[in-house]
Design a protein around this motif. Structure first.
Motif, PDB file in Angstrom:
ATOM      1  N   ARG A 148       0.807  -1.232   0.000  1.00  0.00           N
ATOM      2  CA  ARG A 148       0.000   0.000   0.000  1.00  0.00           C
ATOM      3  C   ARG A 148       0.830   1.268   0.000  1.00  0.00           C
ATOM      4  O   ARG A 148       0.289   2.362  -0.205  1.00  0.00           O
ATOM      5  CB  ARG A 148      -0.923   0.018   1.219  1.00  0.00           C
ATOM      6  N   THR A 149       2.125   1.148   0.229  1.00  0.00           N
ATOM      7  CA  THR A 149       2.951   2.343   0.451  1.00  0.00           C
ATOM      8  C   THR A 149       3.639   2.868  -0.805  1.00  0.00           C
ATOM      9  O   THR A 149       4.223   3.957  -0.767  1.00  0.00           O
ATOM     10  CB  THR A 149       4.035   2.053   1.504  1.00  0.00           C
ATOM     11  N   VAL A 150       3.601   2.119  -1.913  1.00  0.00           N
ATOM     12  CA  VAL A 150       4.465   2.490  -3.038  1.00  0.00           C
ATOM     13  C   VAL A 150       3.733   3.206  -4.178  1.00  0.00           C
ATOM     14  O   VAL A 150       4.381   3.812  -5.030  1.00  0.00           O
ATOM     15  CB  VAL A 150       5.188   1.251  -3.608  1.00  0.00           C
ATOM     16  N   THR A 151       2.411   3.148  -4.230  1.00  0.00           N
ATOM     17  CA  THR A 151       1.671   3.771  -5.327  1.00  0.00           C
ATOM     18  C   THR A 151       0.534   4.615  -4.772  1.00  0.00           C
ATOM     19  O   THR A 151       0.226   4.593  -3.579  1.00  0.00           O
ATOM     20  CB  THR A 151       1.089   2.720  -6.288  1.00  0.00           C
ATOM     21  N   ASN A 152      -0.111   5.376  -5.672  1.00  0.00           N
ATOM     22  CA  ASN A 152      -1.295   6.147  -5.307  1.00  0.00           C
ATOM     23  C   ASN A 152      -2.300   6.055  -6.453  1.00  0.00           C
ATOM     24  O   ASN A 152      -2.064   5.351  -7.436  1.00  0.00           O
ATOM     25  CB  ASN A 152      -0.928   7.609  -5.000  1.00  0.00           C
ATOM     26  N   VAL A 153      -3.413   6.771  -6.346  1.00  0.00           N
ATOM     27  CA  VAL A 153      -4.479   6.641  -7.344  1.00  0.00           C
ATOM     28  C   VAL A 153      -4.051   7.146  -8.723  1.00  0.00           C
ATOM     29  O   VAL A 153      -4.721   6.871  -9.720  1.00  0.00           O
ATOM     30  CB  VAL A 153      -5.760   7.386  -6.906  1.00  0.00           C
ATOM     31  N   TYR A 154      -2.947   7.897  -8.777  1.00  0.00           N
ATOM     32  CA  TYR A 154      -2.483   8.434 -10.055  1.00  0.00           C
ATOM     33  C   TYR A 154      -1.386   7.587 -10.694  1.00  0.00           C
ATOM     34  O   TYR A 154      -0.892   7.917 -11.776  1.00  0.00           O
ATOM     35  CB  TYR A 154      -1.975   9.874  -9.863  1.00  0.00           C
ATOM     36  N   LYS A 164       7.398  -3.358  -9.359  1.00  0.00           N
ATOM     37  CA  LYS A 164       7.011  -4.752  -9.101  1.00  0.00           C
ATOM     38  C   LYS A 164       6.121  -4.853  -7.870  1.00  0.00           C
ATOM     39  O   LYS A 164       6.156  -5.845  -7.126  1.00  0.00           O
ATOM     40  CB  LYS A 164       8.241  -5.646  -8.919  1.00  0.00           C
ATOM     41  N   ALA A 165       5.311  -3.825  -7.636  1.00  0.00           N
ATOM     42  CA  ALA A 165       4.453  -3.788  -6.456  1.00  0.00           C
ATOM     43  C   ALA A 165       3.312  -2.816  -6.696  1.00  0.00           C
ATOM     44  O   ALA A 165       3.348  -1.973  -7.598  1.00  0.00           O
ATOM     45  CB  ALA A 165       5.259  -3.380  -5.224  1.00  0.00           C
ATOM     46  N   GLY A 166       2.288  -2.929  -5.865  1.00  0.00           N
ATOM     47  CA  GLY A 166       1.143  -2.042  -5.958  1.00  0.00           C
ATOM     48  C   GLY A 166      -0.009  -2.589  -5.137  1.00  0.00           C
ATOM     49  O   GLY A 166       0.160  -3.458  -4.285  1.00  0.00           O
ATOM     50  N   VAL A 167      -1.203  -2.065  -5.416  1.00  0.00           N
ATOM     51  CA  VAL A 167      -2.410  -2.511  -4.717  1.00  0.00           C
ATOM     52  C   VAL A 167      -3.413  -3.031  -5.744  1.00  0.00           C
ATOM     53  O   VAL A 167      -3.097  -3.126  -6.939  1.00  0.00           O
ATOM     54  CB  VAL A 167      -3.020  -1.362  -3.884  1.00  0.00           C
ATOM     55  N   ALA A 201     -13.061  -3.740   6.266  1.00  0.00           N
ATOM     56  CA  ALA A 201     -11.933  -3.529   5.352  1.00  0.00           C
ATOM     57  C   ALA A 201     -11.590  -2.049   5.328  1.00  0.00           C
ATOM     58  O   ALA A 201     -12.429  -1.188   5.592  1.00  0.00           O
ATOM     59  CB  ALA A 201     -12.298  -4.010   3.956  1.00  0.00           C
ATOM     60  N   ALA A 202     -10.334  -1.760   4.992  1.00  0.00           N
ATOM     61  CA  ALA A 202      -9.896  -0.364   4.972  1.00  0.00           C
ATOM     62  C   ALA A 202     -10.480   0.396   3.797  1.00  0.00           C
ATOM     63  O   ALA A 202     -10.601   1.615   3.842  1.00  0.00           O
ATOM     64  CB  ALA A 202      -8.376  -0.295   4.940  1.00  0.00           C
ATOM     65  N   ALA A 203     -10.824  -0.314   2.738  1.00  0.00           N
ATOM     66  CA  ALA A 203     -11.296   0.369   1.540  1.00  0.00           C
ATOM     67  C   ALA A 203     -12.060  -0.614   0.665  1.00  0.00           C
ATOM     68  O   ALA A 203     -12.212  -1.794   1.005  1.00  0.00           O
ATOM     69  CB  ALA A 203     -10.119   0.966   0.771  1.00  0.00           C
ATOM     70  N   SER A 204     -12.534  -0.115  -0.441  1.00  0.00           N
ATOM     71  CA  SER A 204     -13.197  -0.974  -1.414  1.00  0.00           C
ATOM     72  C   SER A 204     -12.148  -1.765  -2.193  1.00  0.00           C
ATOM     73  O   SER A 204     -10.954  -1.643  -1.959  1.00  0.00           O
ATOM     74  CB  SER A 204     -14.064  -0.138  -2.358  1.00  0.00           C
ATOM     75  N   HIS A 205     -12.597  -2.571  -3.149  1.00  0.00           N
ATOM     76  CA  HIS A 205     -11.715  -3.461  -3.885  1.00  0.00           C
ATOM     77  C   HIS A 205     -11.780  -3.113  -5.377  1.00  0.00           C
ATOM     78  O   HIS A 205     -12.601  -2.298  -5.807  1.00  0.00           O
ATOM     79  CB  HIS A 205     -12.140  -4.906  -3.630  1.00  0.00           C
TER      80      HIS A 205
END
Length: 268
Positions: A148-154, A164-167, A201-205
């Motif tokens: 959860r720490t390496v990307t954002n909505v943009y 090599k990571a993301g949500v 859950a912390a957020a939607s999927h």
């Protein structure tokens, strides 16, 4: 399966803001295996919303809060029935539009490499298309780390390939990009996944749906990795996150804001 879902979004600002304009896609969709039995939307400050259906078939509620405020809450309550029969007519007039690339779903070298690894020998064979997409789903889950720490909505697909990571949002975008490079129409889905025993859950999927010849839209969730099940609930669809974001808005003021999300699902 019947599911009760409560989705709470709360915005806090460091000082009063003069106005907030927002649209939300929080009402679960009808069709293709699910049906929304009940839906309500609660907005703070006595705000009333209006609604429309967008070009992707999503139900959109929108509102405008035009007095100073430091907090804003949006709470949706839904009852959804899943695991129903799929649509008997899977026809989609605009399915070819889901082959087009645009940021953040980019056509880059890493996407082409993954597409070559999962090439479809006969794209007219539903079975071969499904098998290739299942293999791709597993590959993304194995070769990319959920972080959860390496990307954002943009974040774009090329950033995810580099990190090599993301949500779940990033994995959905990557699966969509590779499927399109493979010649398979693919779209983004925002929604929920019910996990028995998990209180909140912390957020939607998010996941991807791909167009299978003769069968219609079929969901693939690279985060877990599985085909979508009756535990998945679709909120909205689109070309990417921008079209299907559960909440989206702007505010007028010099304050900074934070957002917190909490989702609860319960089997009835």
């Amino acid at each position: 399966m019947k599911l009760e879902i409560v989705h709470s979004t709360r915005y806090r600002y460091t000082g009063p803001v003069a106005e907030t304009v927002m649209e939300v896609r929080l009402r679960p969709m009808d069709g293709n295996g699910q049906r929304c039995l009940d839906f309500s939307l609660e907005l703070s400050h006595g705000v009333k919303s209006r609604s429309y259906v967008d070009g992707f078939g999503n139900h959109v509620d929108y509102f405008n809060l035009v007095r100073p405020h430091t907090v804003l809450s949006v709470v949706s309550r839904s009852t959804v029935e899943t695991g129903l029969a799929l649509d008997t007519d899977p026809g989609e007039d605009l399915v070819q539009d889901y082959l087009r690339f645009r940021s953040p779903v980019s056509e880059v070298d890493g996407v082409r490499e993954l597409a070559a690894r999962h090439a479809i020998a006969d794209s007219t064979s539903p079975e071969q298309v499904e098998q290739a997409l299942e293999a791709l789903t597993v590959t993304i889950s194995r070769e990319f780390t959920y972080d959860r720490t390496v990307t954002n909505v943009y974040s774009s697909v090329d950033e995810v390939l580099t990190l090599k990571a993301g949500v779940c949002q990033d994995f959905a975008h990557l699966l969509i990009a590779v499927a399109r490079e493979m010649g398979v129409p693919a779209r983004y889905v925002s929604g929920y996944i019910h996990t028995p025993g998990e209180r909140a859950a912390a957020a939607s999927h998010a996941w991807a749906e791909t167009w299978i010849p003769g069968k219609g839209w079929m969901g693939f969730d690279a985060t877990h990795p599985v085909r979508t099940t009756p535990h998945h609930v679709r909120l909205a669809v689109g070309r990417d996150y921008t079209d299907a974001a559960p909440t989206r808005g702007v505010y007028v003021g010099s304050a900074t804001g934070t957002m917190s999300i909490r989702v609860k699902t319960r089997a009835l």
